[in-house]
Design a protein around this motif. Structure first.
Motif, PDB file in Angstrom:
ATOM      1  N   THR A  40     -12.477   3.306   0.349  1.00  0.00           N
ATOM      2  CA  THR A  40     -11.986   1.948   0.056  1.00  0.00           C
ATOM      3  C   THR A  40     -11.023   1.406   1.091  1.00  0.00           C
ATOM      4  O   THR A  40     -10.751   0.201   1.090  1.00  0.00           O
ATOM      5  CB  THR A  40     -11.298   1.916  -1.327  1.00  0.00           C
ATOM      6  OG1 THR A  40     -10.181   2.815  -1.312  1.00  0.00           O
ATOM      7  CG2 THR A  40     -12.270   2.287  -2.418  1.00  0.00           C
ATOM      8  N   SER A  41     -10.503   2.252   1.967  1.00  0.00           N
ATOM      9  CA  SER A  41      -9.506   1.804   2.946  1.00  0.00           C
ATOM     10  C   SER A  41     -10.207   1.281   4.200  1.00  0.00           C
ATOM     11  O   SER A  41     -11.136   1.864   4.699  1.00  0.00           O
ATOM     12  CB  SER A  41      -8.589   2.960   3.328  1.00  0.00           C
ATOM     13  OG  SER A  41      -7.668   2.540   4.288  1.00  0.00           O
ATOM     14  N   ARG A  42      -9.698   0.192   4.708  1.00  0.00           N
ATOM     15  CA  ARG A  42     -10.266  -0.403   5.926  1.00  0.00           C
ATOM     16  C   ARG A  42      -9.400  -0.103   7.135  1.00  0.00           C
ATOM     17  O   ARG A  42      -9.769  -0.441   8.247  1.00  0.00           O
ATOM     18  CB  ARG A  42     -10.413  -1.914   5.751  1.00  0.00           C
ATOM     19  CG  ARG A  42     -11.293  -2.278   4.598  1.00  0.00           C
ATOM     20  CD  ARG A  42     -12.429  -3.134   5.085  1.00  0.00           C
ATOM     21  NE  ARG A  42     -13.202  -3.641   3.981  1.00  0.00           N
ATOM     22  CZ  ARG A  42     -14.365  -3.118   3.634  1.00  0.00           C
ATOM     23  NH1 ARG A  42     -14.848  -2.090   4.264  1.00  0.00           N
ATOM     24  NH2 ARG A  42     -15.041  -3.635   2.631  1.00  0.00           N
ATOM     25  N   THR A  43      -8.209   0.480   6.930  1.00  0.00           N
ATOM     26  CA  THR A  43      -7.320   0.750   8.062  1.00  0.00           C
ATOM     27  C   THR A  43      -7.223   2.216   8.347  1.00  0.00           C
ATOM     28  O   THR A  43      -7.471   3.056   7.593  1.00  0.00           O
ATOM     29  CB  THR A  43      -5.904   0.207   7.789  1.00  0.00           C
ATOM     30  OG1 THR A  43      -5.392   0.783   6.597  1.00  0.00           O
ATOM     31  CG2 THR A  43      -5.916  -1.284   7.745  1.00  0.00           C
TER      32      THR A  43
ATOM     33  N   LYS B  96       0.830  -1.205   0.000  1.00  0.00           N
ATOM     34  CA  LYS B  96       0.000   0.000   0.000  1.00  0.00           C
ATOM     35  C   LYS B  96       0.870   1.264   0.000  1.00  0.00           C
ATOM     36  O   LYS B  96       0.575   2.218  -0.717  1.00  0.00           O
ATOM     37  CB  LYS B  96      -0.927  -0.003   1.212  1.00  0.00           C
ATOM     38  CG  LYS B  96      -2.060  -1.011   1.103  1.00  0.00           C
ATOM     39  CD  LYS B  96      -2.825  -1.189   2.389  1.00  0.00           C
ATOM     40  CE  LYS B  96      -3.550   0.053   2.812  1.00  0.00           C
ATOM     41  NZ  LYS B  96      -4.418  -0.170   3.983  1.00  0.00           N
TER      42      LYS B  96
ATOM     43  N   HIS C  90      -9.898   6.981  -1.351  1.00  0.00           N
ATOM     44  CA  HIS C  90      -9.064   6.210  -0.414  1.00  0.00           C
ATOM     45  C   HIS C  90      -9.812   5.983   0.890  1.00  0.00           C
ATOM     46  O   HIS C  90      -9.798   4.882   1.438  1.00  0.00           O
ATOM     47  CB  HIS C  90      -7.744   6.935  -0.150  1.00  0.00           C
ATOM     48  CG  HIS C  90      -6.924   6.248   0.896  1.00  0.00           C
ATOM     49  ND1 HIS C  90      -6.977   6.598   2.229  1.00  0.00           N
ATOM     50  CD2 HIS C  90      -6.067   5.215   0.812  1.00  0.00           C
ATOM     51  CE1 HIS C  90      -6.175   5.825   2.930  1.00  0.00           C
ATOM     52  NE2 HIS C  90      -5.608   4.968   2.085  1.00  0.00           N
ATOM     53  N   ARG C  91     -10.466   7.018   1.393  1.00  0.00           N
ATOM     54  CA  ARG C  91     -11.194   6.886   2.655  1.00  0.00           C
ATOM     55  C   ARG C  91     -12.315   5.844   2.547  1.00  0.00           C
ATOM     56  O   ARG C  91     -12.535   5.058   3.454  1.00  0.00           O
ATOM     57  CB  ARG C  91     -11.759   8.234   3.068  1.00  0.00           C
ATOM     58  CG  ARG C  91     -12.441   8.202   4.436  1.00  0.00           C
ATOM     59  CD  ARG C  91     -12.778   9.596   4.881  1.00  0.00           C
ATOM     60  NE  ARG C  91     -11.598  10.310   5.265  1.00  0.00           N
ATOM     61  CZ  ARG C  91     -11.254  10.548   6.536  1.00  0.00           C
ATOM     62  NH1 ARG C  91     -12.019  10.137   7.504  1.00  0.00           N
ATOM     63  NH2 ARG C  91     -10.165  11.218   6.822  1.00  0.00           N
TER      64      ARG C  91
END
Length: 136
Positions: free
Chosen positions: A133-136, A83, A130-131
């Protein structure tokens, strides 16, 4: 008080970007163009930025808390993963094509809003994507 410090810090940062040429896409592209007429100016700007940052890290290590907050909020150091590598590649491609990165793009809104607005909108869209699709 924190808002005033944030405004002063942001204004100083934006002025520094504008005065150094970092907000000028043509100068950035000339810096990134290693096969054509190369402009080394930004190498000196980035090198010069290391000195106050190194001093800031030394001060931070000897300080219990920041001036305008209860504690330091520093990110953890993590290893290089896929990433991070992909993000760096996308950042570099965007920087090379647009001649801007987030800080100078926002500073450039004050200098050339019509020319910079598409870049800033695309940047904000990428951040939103990004926000989502991102899980972290």
């Amino acid at each position: 008080m924190r808002i005033i410090l944030a405004l002063l810090s942001g204004s100083l940062f934006g002025a520094g970007l504008a005065l150094s040429g970092m907000a000028d896409p043509m100068r950035v592209r000339a810096f990134l163009n290693l096969l054509g007429p190369w402009d080394p100016t930004l190498a000196f700007v980035m090198g010069g930025a290391m000195i106050p940052m190194a001093l800031a890290w030394l001060v931070q290590k000897r300080t219990d808390r920041p001036f305008a907050d209860q504690q330091f909020n520093l990110p953890e150091t993590r290893g290089i993963d896929g990433k991070l590598a992909l993000g760096a590649i996308l950042f570099g491609i965007g920087w090379g094509i647009g001649g801007l990165c987030p800080g100078p793009a926002l500073a450039s809104l004050a200098l050339a809003p019509v020319a910079v607005a598409p870049f800033v909108l695309a940047m904000l869209g990428g951040m939103a994507l990004h926000r989502v699709t991102s899980r972290t």
